[in-house]
Design a protein around this motif. Structure first.
Motif, PDB file in Angstrom:
ATOM      1  N   ARG A 193      -2.934   3.957  -2.884  1.00 19.48           N
ATOM      2  CA  ARG A 193      -2.702   3.096  -4.052  1.00 19.48           C
ATOM      3  C   ARG A 193      -2.248   1.722  -3.600  1.00 19.48           C
ATOM      4  O   ARG A 193      -1.412   1.590  -2.710  1.00 19.48           O
ATOM      5  CB  ARG A 193      -1.651   3.740  -4.949  1.00 19.48           C
ATOM      6  CG  ARG A 193      -1.507   3.145  -6.327  1.00 19.48           C
ATOM      7  CD  ARG A 193      -0.702   4.098  -7.199  1.00 19.48           C
ATOM      8  NE  ARG A 193      -0.516   3.604  -8.540  1.00 19.48           N
ATOM      9  CZ  ARG A 193       0.584   2.979  -8.977  1.00 19.48           C
ATOM     10  NH1 ARG A 193       1.599   2.799  -8.128  1.00 19.48           N
ATOM     11  NH2 ARG A 193       0.686   2.540 -10.206  1.00 19.48           N
ATOM     12  N   VAL A 194      -2.792   0.673  -4.234  1.00 19.66           N
ATOM     13  CA  VAL A 194      -2.447  -0.705  -3.904  1.00 19.66           C
ATOM     14  C   VAL A 194      -1.800  -1.343  -5.132  1.00 19.66           C
ATOM     15  O   VAL A 194      -2.364  -1.320  -6.229  1.00 19.66           O
ATOM     16  CB  VAL A 194      -3.695  -1.513  -3.488  1.00 19.66           C
ATOM     17  CG1 VAL A 194      -3.318  -2.947  -3.131  1.00 19.66           C
ATOM     18  CG2 VAL A 194      -4.391  -0.841  -2.313  1.00 19.66           C
TER      19      VAL A 194
ATOM     20  N   GLN B 209      -2.042   3.585   9.551  1.00 20.18           N
ATOM     21  CA  GLN B 209      -1.273   4.342   8.575  1.00 20.18           C
ATOM     22  C   GLN B 209      -1.867   4.275   7.160  1.00 20.18           C
ATOM     23  O   GLN B 209      -1.341   4.908   6.245  1.00 20.18           O
ATOM     24  CB  GLN B 209       0.177   3.831   8.532  1.00 20.18           C
ATOM     25  CG  GLN B 209       0.927   4.000   9.847  1.00 20.18           C
ATOM     26  CD  GLN B 209       2.366   3.522   9.750  1.00 20.18           C
ATOM     27  OE1 GLN B 209       2.847   3.202   8.664  1.00 20.18           O
ATOM     28  NE2 GLN B 209       3.064   3.489  10.892  1.00 20.18           N
ATOM     29  N   VAL B 210      -2.934   3.519   7.020  1.00 18.97           N
ATOM     30  CA  VAL B 210      -3.567   3.341   5.711  1.00 18.97           C
ATOM     31  C   VAL B 210      -4.790   4.243   5.634  1.00 18.97           C
ATOM     32  O   VAL B 210      -5.590   4.311   6.575  1.00 18.97           O
ATOM     33  CB  VAL B 210      -3.954   1.860   5.491  1.00 18.97           C
ATOM     34  CG1 VAL B 210      -4.654   1.703   4.151  1.00 18.97           C
ATOM     35  CG2 VAL B 210      -2.708   0.991   5.564  1.00 18.97           C
ATOM     36  N   ARG B 211      -4.950   4.934   4.517  1.00 20.37           N
ATOM     37  CA  ARG B 211      -6.068   5.845   4.315  1.00 20.37           C
ATOM     38  C   ARG B 211      -6.839   5.442   3.050  1.00 20.37           C
ATOM     39  O   ARG B 211      -6.236   4.952   2.079  1.00 20.37           O
ATOM     40  CB  ARG B 211      -5.568   7.289   4.152  1.00 20.37           C
ATOM     41  CG  ARG B 211      -4.816   7.827   5.355  1.00 20.37           C
ATOM     42  CD  ARG B 211      -5.754   8.116   6.514  1.00 20.37           C
ATOM     43  NE  ARG B 211      -5.037   8.726   7.639  1.00 20.37           N
ATOM     44  CZ  ARG B 211      -4.479   8.041   8.609  1.00 20.37           C
ATOM     45  NH1 ARG B 211      -4.517   6.699   8.602  1.00 20.37           N
ATOM     46  NH2 ARG B 211      -3.856   8.659   9.602  1.00 20.37           N
TER      47      ARG B 211
ATOM     48  N   ILE C 266       0.859  -1.180   0.000  1.00 17.97           N
ATOM     49  CA  ILE C 266       0.000   0.000   0.000  1.00 17.97           C
ATOM     50  C   ILE C 266       0.894   1.228   0.000  1.00 17.97           C
ATOM     51  O   ILE C 266       1.762   1.386   0.867  1.00 17.97           O
ATOM     52  CB  ILE C 266      -0.929   0.005   1.220  1.00 17.97           C
ATOM     53  CG1 ILE C 266      -1.768  -1.273   1.230  1.00 17.97           C
ATOM     54  CG2 ILE C 266      -1.834   1.230   1.205  1.00 17.97           C
ATOM     55  CD1 ILE C 266      -2.562  -1.470   2.498  1.00 17.97           C
ATOM     56  N   GLN C 267       0.691   2.067  -0.977  1.00 22.17           N
ATOM     57  CA  GLN C 267       1.485   3.294  -1.082  1.00 22.17           C
ATOM     58  C   GLN C 267       0.637   4.500  -0.691  1.00 22.17           C
ATOM     59  O   GLN C 267      -0.581   4.508  -0.917  1.00 22.17           O
ATOM     60  CB  GLN C 267       1.994   3.456  -2.524  1.00 22.17           C
ATOM     61  CG  GLN C 267       2.953   2.359  -2.950  1.00 22.17           C
ATOM     62  CD  GLN C 267       3.396   2.540  -4.392  1.00 22.17           C
ATOM     63  OE1 GLN C 267       2.740   3.212  -5.178  1.00 22.17           O
ATOM     64  NE2 GLN C 267       4.520   1.930  -4.742  1.00 22.17           N
ATOM     65  N   PRO C 268       1.207   5.512  -0.036  1.00 21.09           N
ATOM     66  CA  PRO C 268       2.656   5.728   0.139  1.00 21.09           C
ATOM     67  C   PRO C 268       3.213   5.203   1.455  1.00 21.09           C
ATOM     68  O   PRO C 268       4.403   5.375   1.725  1.00 21.09           O
ATOM     69  CB  PRO C 268       2.757   7.247   0.105  1.00 21.09           C
ATOM     70  CG  PRO C 268       1.477   7.705   0.721  1.00 21.09           C
ATOM     71  CD  PRO C 268       0.424   6.722   0.306  1.00 21.09           C
ATOM     72  N   SER C 269       2.383   4.570   2.288  1.00 16.60           N
ATOM     73  CA  SER C 269       2.873   4.152   3.603  1.00 16.60           C
ATOM     74  C   SER C 269       3.826   2.976   3.508  1.00 16.60           C
ATOM     75  O   SER C 269       4.603   2.729   4.434  1.00 16.60           O
ATOM     76  CB  SER C 269       1.691   3.792   4.513  1.00 16.60           C
ATOM     77  OG  SER C 269       0.979   2.672   3.986  1.00 16.60           O
ATOM     78  N   GLY C 270       3.774   2.205   2.411  1.00 18.14           N
ATOM     79  CA  GLY C 270       4.643   1.045   2.276  1.00 18.14           C
ATOM     80  C   GLY C 270       4.192  -0.150   3.083  1.00 18.14           C
ATOM     81  O   GLY C 270       4.968  -1.108   3.246  1.00 18.14           O
ATOM     82  N   GLN C 271       2.963  -0.139   3.598  1.00 12.06           N
ATOM     83  CA  GLN C 271       2.451  -1.260   4.385  1.00 12.06           C
ATOM     84  C   GLN C 271       2.248  -2.486   3.503  1.00 12.06           C
ATOM     85  O   GLN C 271       1.782  -2.395   2.368  1.00 12.06           O
ATOM     86  CB  GLN C 271       1.126  -0.877   5.039  1.00 12.06           C
ATOM     87  CG  GLN C 271       1.237   0.213   6.079  1.00 12.06           C
ATOM     88  CD  GLN C 271       1.997  -0.285   7.303  1.00 12.06           C
ATOM     89  OE1 GLN C 271       1.651  -1.306   7.879  1.00 12.06           O
ATOM     90  NE2 GLN C 271       3.030   0.441   7.684  1.00 12.06           N
ATOM     91  N   HIS C 272       2.590  -3.649   4.058  1.00 14.70           N
ATOM     92  CA  HIS C 272       2.377  -4.912   3.357  1.00 14.70           C
ATOM     93  C   HIS C 272       1.096  -5.562   3.890  1.00 14.70           C
ATOM     94  O   HIS C 272       0.787  -5.479   5.086  1.00 14.70           O
ATOM     95  CB  HIS C 272       3.566  -5.851   3.554  1.00 14.70           C
ATOM     96  CG  HIS C 272       4.803  -5.385   2.855  1.00 14.70           C
ATOM     97  ND1 HIS C 272       5.097  -5.736   1.564  1.00 14.70           N
ATOM     98  CD2 HIS C 272       5.818  -4.574   3.272  1.00 14.70           C
ATOM     99  CE1 HIS C 272       6.238  -5.187   1.197  1.00 14.70           C
ATOM    100  NE2 HIS C 272       6.701  -4.468   2.232  1.00 14.70           N
TER     101      HIS C 272
END
Length: 296
Positions: free
Chosen positions: A223-224, A217-219, A190-196
């Motif tokens: 973008r995925v 941190q995800v909103r 998940i961008q831009p947080s970089g979460q996996h």
């Protein structure tokens, strides 16, 4: 009976006299009209000037009748032209529908050509043949298979984003399990947080995001993309955008147009090469250094 007989006896001579008189009048008119004489000519001209102009009233029914006949003929021509125009309009509608379908197919193929992918990735495009039609399995069939080099597990995309993966390959066809299928599990970033996270299908149009490290941190709108972890899919393939469902869970609005899956691109992906030997820039282990010092 006697009275009827008397009427017939009385009318018979009158009918014969009337016919004879009519014949005489017609014969006299013919002779007068044919006589070549100055006086007769003046008489004919005077007769025509006196009576013929007053015959306009007698020509009105004839003129009206001719107009009605011409009107019916014109109506028949208009009806025939209308039917011909209807046939041409029906043909034009068919051509328009064919043109719209070709335009849509052309737009989708152009969209596939504009998808930005890793230049090392190659692909083969196929036409969607059918949908499984099952509420418990979300999949489609493609008209490419092993003869085209398709391998089980490869990713598929339309002109917008990731669609699914190959799950079952025949000689001329292959099955694509969609990301919305309940058996679909792919690693994403998940961008831009970089979460996996893991994109999990649940037979709805918006698959779930599971196993997030830091959901706060995800909103919605993030973008995925595919992460490439585990070598399941190539990395950086567009998947969609984050949204929050009515159940307050994080889901993904897929970029692929699932309502119009006509053409799909199968990405040829190969497992990454594993590095087994250490390079010259990596220092040796301390045991190896001590052994070399003792030998010296």
């Amino acid at each position: 009976m006697a009275r009827d007989r008397d009427d017939q006896d009385y009318l018979g001579p009158l009918r014969r006299i009337g016919i004879a008189a009519l014949v005489l009048v017609l014969a006299a008119s013919f002779l007068v009209w044919r006589i070549d004489s100055t006086r007769v000519e003046r008489f004919r001209n005077a007769f025509i000037d006196r009576f013929v102009p007053t015959f306009d009233w007698a020509m009105v029914p004839v003129t009206k009748a001719l107009g009605i006949v011409e009107g019916f003929q014109s109506y028949a021509r208009i009806v025939a032209q209308n039917q011909e125009l209807r046939r041409e309009l029906q043909q034009m509608k068919a051509w328009k529908e064919a043109a719209v379908q070709l335009e849509q197919q052309n737009a989708k193929l152009l969209a596939q050509n504009q998808v930005r992918l890793d230049p090392k990735l190659t692909s083969v495009s196929g036409v969607v043949l059918a949908d499984s039609g099952s509420p418990f399995r979300q999949s489609v069939l493609l008209n490419v298979g092993s003869r085209d080099g398709v391998v089980d597990g490869w990713a598929t995309m339309d002109g917008l984003g990731l669609v699914g993966r190959i799950s079952g390959v025949g000689r001329a066809t292959s099955r694509v399990v969609l990301l919305t299928d309940s058996s679909s599990r792919i690693p994403v970033t998940i961008q831009p947080s970089g979460q996996h996270a893991i994109l999990t299908g649940d037979n709805t149009p918006f698959p779930l995001l599971d196993f997030l490290e830091h959901p706060e941190q995800v909103r919605p709108g993030d973008r995925v993309i595919s992460s490439g972890d585990g070598g399941v899919f190539p990395a950086s393939l567009l998947v969609g955008q984050v949204l929050q469902g009515q159940d307050r869970r994080l889901r993904v609005r897929l970029s692929a147009d699932y309502e119009r899956l006509d053409f799909l691109r199968v990405l040829r992906s190969h497992p990454a090469e594993q590095l087994r030997d250490a390079g010259p820039l990596i220092p040796p282990a301390p045991a190896e250094v001590a052994a070399e010092g003792g030998n010296g």
